[in-house]
Design a protein around this motif. Structure first.
Motif, PDB file in Angstrom:
ATOM      1  N   GLU A 199       0.860  -1.187   0.000  1.00  0.00           N
ATOM      2  CA  GLU A 199       0.000   0.000   0.000  1.00  0.00           C
ATOM      3  C   GLU A 199       0.896   1.237   0.000  1.00  0.00           C
ATOM      4  N   VAL A 200       0.901   1.969  -1.086  1.00  0.00           N
ATOM      5  CA  VAL A 200       1.791   3.120  -1.234  1.00  0.00           C
ATOM      6  C   VAL A 200       1.144   4.355  -0.640  1.00  0.00           C
ATOM      7  N   LYS A 201       1.881   5.072   0.200  1.00  0.00           N
ATOM      8  CA  LYS A 201       1.438   6.339   0.796  1.00  0.00           C
ATOM      9  C   LYS A 201       2.564   7.354   0.592  1.00  0.00           C
ATOM     10  N   GLN A 202       2.448   8.159  -0.457  1.00  0.00           N
ATOM     11  CA  GLN A 202       3.466   9.143  -0.824  1.00  0.00           C
ATOM     12  C   GLN A 202       4.827   8.468  -1.003  1.00  0.00           C
ATOM     13  N   ASP A 203       5.821   8.813  -0.162  1.00  0.00           N
ATOM     14  CA  ASP A 203       7.163   8.267  -0.346  1.00  0.00           C
ATOM     15  C   ASP A 203       7.449   7.063   0.536  1.00  0.00           C
ATOM     16  N   SER A 204       6.414   6.442   1.077  1.00  0.00           N
ATOM     17  CA  SER A 204       6.590   5.231   1.865  1.00  0.00           C
ATOM     18  C   SER A 204       5.468   4.262   1.530  1.00  0.00           C
ATOM     19  N   ALA A 205       5.591   3.049   2.003  1.00  0.00           N
ATOM     20  CA  ALA A 205       4.584   2.033   1.703  1.00  0.00           C
ATOM     21  C   ALA A 205       4.515   1.049   2.855  1.00  0.00           C
ATOM     22  N   ARG A 206       3.315   0.494   3.048  1.00  0.00           N
ATOM     23  CA  ARG A 206       3.122  -0.542   4.057  1.00  0.00           C
ATOM     24  C   ARG A 206       3.035  -1.889   3.346  1.00  0.00           C
ATOM     25  N   VAL A 207       3.894  -2.808   3.784  1.00  0.00           N
ATOM     26  CA  VAL A 207       3.991  -4.109   3.139  1.00  0.00           C
ATOM     27  C   VAL A 207       3.385  -5.165   4.058  1.00  0.00           C
ATOM     28  N   SER A 208       2.525  -6.005   3.497  1.00  0.00           N
ATOM     29  CA  SER A 208       1.984  -7.140   4.240  1.00  0.00           C
ATOM     30  C   SER A 208       2.443  -8.427   3.566  1.00  0.00           C
ATOM     31  N   PHE A 209       2.359  -9.539   4.291  1.00  0.00           N
ATOM     32  CA  PHE A 209       3.009 -10.770   3.848  1.00  0.00           C
ATOM     33  C   PHE A 209       2.058 -11.958   3.887  1.00  0.00           C
ATOM     34  N   GLU A 210       2.449 -12.992   3.174  1.00  0.00           N
ATOM     35  CA  GLU A 210       1.669 -14.219   3.125  1.00  0.00           C
ATOM     36  C   GLU A 210       1.896 -15.042   4.403  1.00  0.00           C
ATOM     37  N   GLN A 211       0.939 -15.906   4.682  1.00  0.00           N
ATOM     38  CA  GLN A 211       1.083 -16.855   5.793  1.00  0.00           C
ATOM     39  C   GLN A 211       1.686 -18.158   5.268  1.00  0.00           C
ATOM     40  N   PRO A 212       2.449 -18.890   6.051  1.00  0.00           N
ATOM     41  CA  PRO A 212       2.592 -18.759   7.509  1.00  0.00           C
ATOM     42  C   PRO A 212       3.704 -17.823   7.962  1.00  0.00           C
ATOM     43  N   GLU A 213       4.561 -17.361   7.019  1.00  0.00           N
ATOM     44  CA  GLU A 213       5.729 -16.597   7.472  1.00  0.00           C
ATOM     45  C   GLU A 213       5.359 -15.259   8.087  1.00  0.00           C
ATOM     46  N   SER A 214       4.183 -14.706   7.716  1.00  0.00           N
ATOM     47  CA  SER A 214       3.789 -13.409   8.272  1.00  0.00           C
ATOM     48  C   SER A 214       3.652 -13.498   9.793  1.00  0.00           C
ATOM     49  N   ARG A 215       2.925 -14.517  10.270  1.00  0.00           N
ATOM     50  CA  ARG A 215       2.758 -14.682  11.719  1.00  0.00           C
ATOM     51  C   ARG A 215       4.086 -14.997  12.394  1.00  0.00           C
ATOM     52  N   ILE A 216       4.835 -15.944  11.846  1.00  0.00           N
ATOM     53  CA  ILE A 216       6.109 -16.339  12.465  1.00  0.00           C
ATOM     54  C   ILE A 216       7.067 -15.157  12.530  1.00  0.00           C
ATOM     55  N   GLN A 217       7.146 -14.401  11.449  1.00  0.00           N
ATOM     56  CA  GLN A 217       8.053 -13.258  11.398  1.00  0.00           C
ATOM     57  C   GLN A 217       7.737 -12.236  12.475  1.00  0.00           C
ATOM     58  N   SER A 218       6.472 -11.993  12.729  1.00  0.00           N
ATOM     59  CA  SER A 218       6.093 -10.954  13.697  1.00  0.00           C
ATOM     60  C   SER A 218       5.988 -11.474  15.120  1.00  0.00           C
ATOM     61  N   GLU A 219       5.835 -12.790  15.299  1.00  0.00           N
ATOM     62  CA  GLU A 219       5.712 -13.326  16.655  1.00  0.00           C
ATOM     63  C   GLU A 219       7.046 -13.760  17.250  1.00  0.00           C
ATOM     64  N   HIS A 220       7.948 -14.252  16.435  1.00  0.00           N
ATOM     65  CA  HIS A 220       9.161 -14.820  17.032  1.00  0.00           C
ATOM     66  C   HIS A 220      10.067 -13.705  17.549  1.00  0.00           C
ATOM     67  N   PRO A 221      10.640 -13.884  18.745  1.00  0.00           N
ATOM     68  CA  PRO A 221      11.431 -12.791  19.336  1.00  0.00           C
ATOM     69  C   PRO A 221      12.852 -12.673  18.805  1.00  0.00           C
ATOM     70  N   TRP A 222      13.481 -13.792  18.428  1.00  0.00           N
ATOM     71  CA  TRP A 222      14.883 -13.745  18.007  1.00  0.00           C
ATOM     72  C   TRP A 222      15.093 -14.653  16.813  1.00  0.00           C
ATOM     73  N   PRO A 223      15.871 -14.217  15.824  1.00  0.00           N
ATOM     74  CA  PRO A 223      16.278 -12.827  15.550  1.00  0.00           C
ATOM     75  C   PRO A 223      15.148 -12.125  14.821  1.00  0.00           C
ATOM     76  N   ALA A 224      14.998 -10.869  15.028  1.00  0.00           N
ATOM     77  CA  ALA A 224      13.870 -10.118  14.476  1.00  0.00           C
ATOM     78  C   ALA A 224      14.382  -8.831  13.823  1.00  0.00           C
ATOM     79  N   PRO A 225      13.526  -8.140  13.074  1.00  0.00           N
ATOM     80  CA  PRO A 225      13.942  -6.837  12.529  1.00  0.00           C
ATOM     81  C   PRO A 225      14.324  -5.887  13.663  1.00  0.00           C
ATOM     82  N   TRP A 226      15.258  -4.991  13.392  1.00  0.00           N
ATOM     83  CA  TRP A 226      15.672  -4.061  14.431  1.00  0.00           C
ATOM     84  C   TRP A 226      15.503  -2.626  13.960  1.00  0.00           C
ATOM     85  N   ILE A 227      15.312  -1.764  14.940  1.00  0.00           N
ATOM     86  CA  ILE A 227      15.231  -0.318  14.724  1.00  0.00           C
ATOM     87  C   ILE A 227      16.336   0.305  15.557  1.00  0.00           C
ATOM     88  N   SER A 228      17.255   1.037  14.927  1.00  0.00           N
ATOM     89  CA  SER A 228      18.416   1.553  15.646  1.00  0.00           C
ATOM     90  C   SER A 228      18.802   2.928  15.122  1.00  0.00           C
TER      91      SER A 228
END
Length: 815
Positions: A199-228
């Motif tokens: 979903e494109v919103k100006q110069d950024s976009a929100r990406v959604s994913f297929e299952q089952p990896e969508s749930r696993i990716q967002s639920e599993h604690p390690w290793p996960a995406p980081w914000i730094s």
């Protein structure tokens, strides 16, 4: 029934499976040769007495199905079965197919006609064959992606609740297509996520994913995406869309319209190019049972090439570690399991496919073979394997690990539990992995390794060379547990590991997990770590790394450039560490790696010369001048910088951090944020640097050192300050007696740093010795040292706060 001689069965690309299998009347397939060998054993043909040799002539043998070696194919110690190359031949068992009849395509993505080539996509049983890799003239092409070259973008945020990710989206030429994926770095692993929508919103976009990896990716604690804010957010790119086909060397498979596109490099000719796509995920399966294992079966001089791996395209790929992908994972709301009281991370893992898979087999051998152009693991000795030998082989251009050994948790078995079995025969044991070259592997799943061993025992991994890998060189152990398990008596000896950590951090040349009694890591040579531009932690690269639960190891006499190691939450029994540095015998460097008769393998070593290397940490002192320093806060501020040999020293309001570090200015900035009222000074690049092993004849540096730190000022006279520096610059030539005195006193190192007028002196002596006892030895039968000391007094004075007549002030070490 057979007209073979001396147990020989011949195979040729010009043969026929209706032939009798002699050299003059060869078979066409190895499968048929194996069938004939099986029959020879069943009928007790007298020709098998000295063994059966299936001799494969030169050429590529395209497999329609994997070669299946079963218990009935077993030989004996006196009469093994060997599939081997003919003299001076390199037969290839290939799981790929060639794509032909390329034409110049009409304009693609605004590119001129003829820039991009197109061909009909191969199909089987009415369906387009799917694959994730493509090789052009033996070089892997790039699946069309959103960033140029080796560049990556960084995510903006990750919302675990909605299982979506915000990304920058300034290039509007990239449009959503079904089948697109996100490739993302997360700590010591990557993930391949199939995109459901953008979903494109100006110069950024929100990406959604297929299952089952969508749930696993967002639920599993390690290793996960980081914000730094410090190091940047997780790096990513999008791939597998025709709108991203815009750079030479890229390709795209349009399954909907049954076309494959390729944007050729400048030197590639449409009329002569050879394009190969992988089809089979598994080329060879050696598979017995626990009671009827395959045994005494060998491969010699065979090349295994072009394997496929489709699970990421079908279910996504979110690994826990070492490429073992998560089947399920989540964080416990109330931590604690029967095995680990504080554990909150629950995970169940699956295992990627391998080109050659071995289960329930013993006394087999892979010698002088090559494993090349493979999508996932090269060779996998998985379950129920023992007394097998893998020696003198080439593992090159592989998407996953070169070699996997042992179980990495059963699929139904939580990954942090110790692995214990009722039937010891299922454990991978007594394997020998020796004299192999493993290079340019891990080039699809960056979190895999050169050699990766799970729950194994009595295994020896020795004299291998590993280079050009994305993560660690090799890892041994699994489970993150202090508890006893099947692992014991594993030996990692005399391996040469270099040019690793190309893409990820939390990484080492050799990495371990969990308790492994009587295991040894000795006389390995580890050097040259790649610079990882998108690593989550720029300082978390190591040479030796004993991670959670590691215990009962002896780790000694490994040549590493500097003591950049990590002992993270090791088991209560601990490990024995001894002489792991650059001062160990030079013969360790010379003897590590591949031995004769396989040394010619080193001609195949891959090193990416264009890729940067990590700079070695250098000795630095950072001084804080202030009051009421909170030591806990000091240590927590410094922790992330992985300072080698970090020590703290204090005299009144002066606190000194000493050790080997990278980017001291960054350390200073972090300290300044934590202690805004303190004055902070950096002392680096010593104006004088005596090193025992460089200056003292027949020197062998002590295993452990103690440092004495002193500080003084130079007199407030620029001319005299310069004289002081000049004396130290020429001291080794004009005053050699000084260095001789330091050698006599067994000083390991003596460094003088300068910042403004202030000097910082660090004297390193053998641990357990006293400076008061050693210092007089500098002047024994060496009167010129007294002359030097008297001369230096005119240049030195005490720092602010010293009493009259005081010059050098000792700083007290803080434990």
């Amino acid at each position: 029934m057979f007209s073979t001689s001396a147990g020989e069965i011949w195979v040729s690309v010009r043969g026929k499976d209706t032939n009798i299998g002699t050299k003059s009347s060869p078979l066409a397939t190895v499968q048929m040769a194996l069938r004939k060998a099986r029959e020879m054993r069943r009928l007790n043909d007298p020709l098998i007495k000295g063994g059966i040799h299936i001799i494969v002539m030169n050429g590529s043998y395209y497999l329609e199905e994997p070669l299946f070696v079963r218990p009935e194919d077993s030989g004996t110690a006196e009469s093994p079965t060997t599939i081997e190359a003919d003299l001076n031949a390199k037969p290839i068992l290939s799981g790929g197919l060639e794509i032909k009849n390329w034409k110049k395509a009409a304009g693609v993505n605004g590119l001129k006609k003829g820039i991009v080539w197109v061909a009909d996509a191969p199909e089987k049983a009415g369906e387009i064959i799917n694959y994730r890799q493509l090789w052009v003239n033996g070089k892997k092409a790039v699946r069309a992606k959103s960033t140029a070259g080796t560049q990556m973008d960084r995510i903006l945020s990750w919302d675990a609740a909605s299982q979506t990710c915000w990304i920058p989206y300034k290039d509007k030429s990239v449009t959503f297509e079904p089948g697109m994926e996100m490739f993302i770095i997360q700590w010591w692993a990557i993930a391949n996520l199939r995109i459901k929508n953008i979903e494109v919103k100006q110069d950024s976009a929100r990406v959604s994913f297929e299952q089952p990896e969508s749930r696993i990716q967002s639920e599993h604690p390690w290793p996960a995406p980081w914000i730094s804010k410090n190091n940047g957010n997780s790096a990513f790119y999008l791939n597998n869309g025709i709108s991203m086909l815009n750079e030479p060397g890229e390709w795209f498979l349009d399954r909907k319209n049954a076309k494959i596109y390729y944007y050729p490099k400048e030197e590639e000719d449409i009329n002569s190019v050879k394009v190969t796509a992988p089809v089979l995920e598994n080329l060879v399966e050696v598979k017995g049972t626990v009671d009827s294992p395959v045994h005494h079966f060998n491969f010699k001089g065979i090349s295994f090439q072009y394997s496929n791996w489709l699970r990421p395209s079908q279910q996504g790929h979110v690994p826990l570690q070492s490429g073992m992908y998560l089947l399920d994972a989540y964080k416990l709301k109330i931590p604690g399991t029967p095995n680990q009281a504080n554990l909150e991370n629950q995970a169940w893992v699956g295992r990627p496919r391998a080109a050659v898979e071995v289960n329930y087999a013993n006394n087999t051998q892979f010698e002088a073979c090559s494993f090349e152009h493979l999508a996932s693991t090269g060779l996998d000795l998985h379950k129920g394997t023992n007394h097998n030998t893998v020696k003198g082989n080439l593992f090159k251009d592989i998407g996953g690990s070169g070699i996997n050994l042992g179980v990495f948790s059963e699929e139904s078995f939580e990954a942090h539990l110790p692995y214990n079995v009722k039937d010891d025969r299922v454990v991978c044991s007594d394997e020998l992995i020796a004299d192999n070259l493993i290079t340019n592997v891990t080039n699809e799943d960056w979190g895999t390794l050169g050699i990766s061993a799970g729950f194994v025992k009595n295994c020896t991994i020795e004299h291998n060379e590993i280079s050009d890998v994305s993560y660690s060189g090799m890892a041994i152990g699994w489970g993150w547990t202090h508890s006893a398990n099947v692992m014991k008596n594993n030996k990692i000896l005399a391996n040469k590991i270099h040019h690793y950590a190309k893409h990820l951090h939390d990484v080492a040349g050799i990495y371990t997990l969990s308790a492994q009694p009587d295991s040894r890591i000795e006389e390995n040579y580890i050097d040259k770590v790649y610079f990882s531009p998108y690593a989550h932690d720029p300082f978390l690269w190591l040479y030796l790394y004993t991670d959670e639960g590691s215990s009962y190891f002896t780790i000694k006499n490994n040549w590493i450039p500097t003591e950049k190691i990590l002992k993270n939450n090791n088991g209560p029994a601990g490990n024995i560490w001894q002489d792991n540095n650059s001062y160990v015998s030079n013969t360790i460097k010379q003897n590590a790696g591949i031995r004769a008769p396989y040394k010619n393998l080193t001609q195949e070593v891959v090193v990416d010369e264009a890729w940067g290397l990590q700079e070695l940490p250098e000795s630095v002192a950072i001084e804080l001048i202030g009051s009421d320093f909170d030591m806990e806060k000091i240590n927590s501020t410094l922790k992330g910088f992985r300072i080698v040999g970090q020590e703290l020293y204090q005299w009144e309001s002066h606190l000194v951090v000493y050790g080997k570090m990278n980017q001291p200015e960054r350390v200073k900035r972090k300290l300044a944020l934590a202690f805004p009222s303190a004055q902070i000074k950096i002392y680096e690049k010593p104006v004088y640097d005596f090193r025992n092993f460089e200056r003292c004849k027949d020197s062998k540096p002590a295993s452990e050192w103690e440092n004495i730190v002193l500080t003084a000022n130079l007199v407030d006279d620029p001319k005299l300050q310069q004289e002081y520096l000049d004396y130290h610059t020429t001291q080794f030539e004009k005053w050699p007696e000084i260095a001789k005195g330091f050698c006599n006193a067994d000083f390991q190192q003596l460094q003088v740093f300068k910042n403004g007028r202030q000097l910082m002196l660090v004297i390193s002596i053998p641990k357990g010795k006293s400076l008061d006892a050693l210092n007089p030895k500098t002047t024994e039968n060496n009167p010129r040292v007294n002359d030097w000391n008297a001369l230096m007094k005119k240049y030195q004075t005490g720092i602010e706060g010293t009493k009259p007549g005081e010059t050098w002030m000792f700083l007290k070490k803080i434990n």
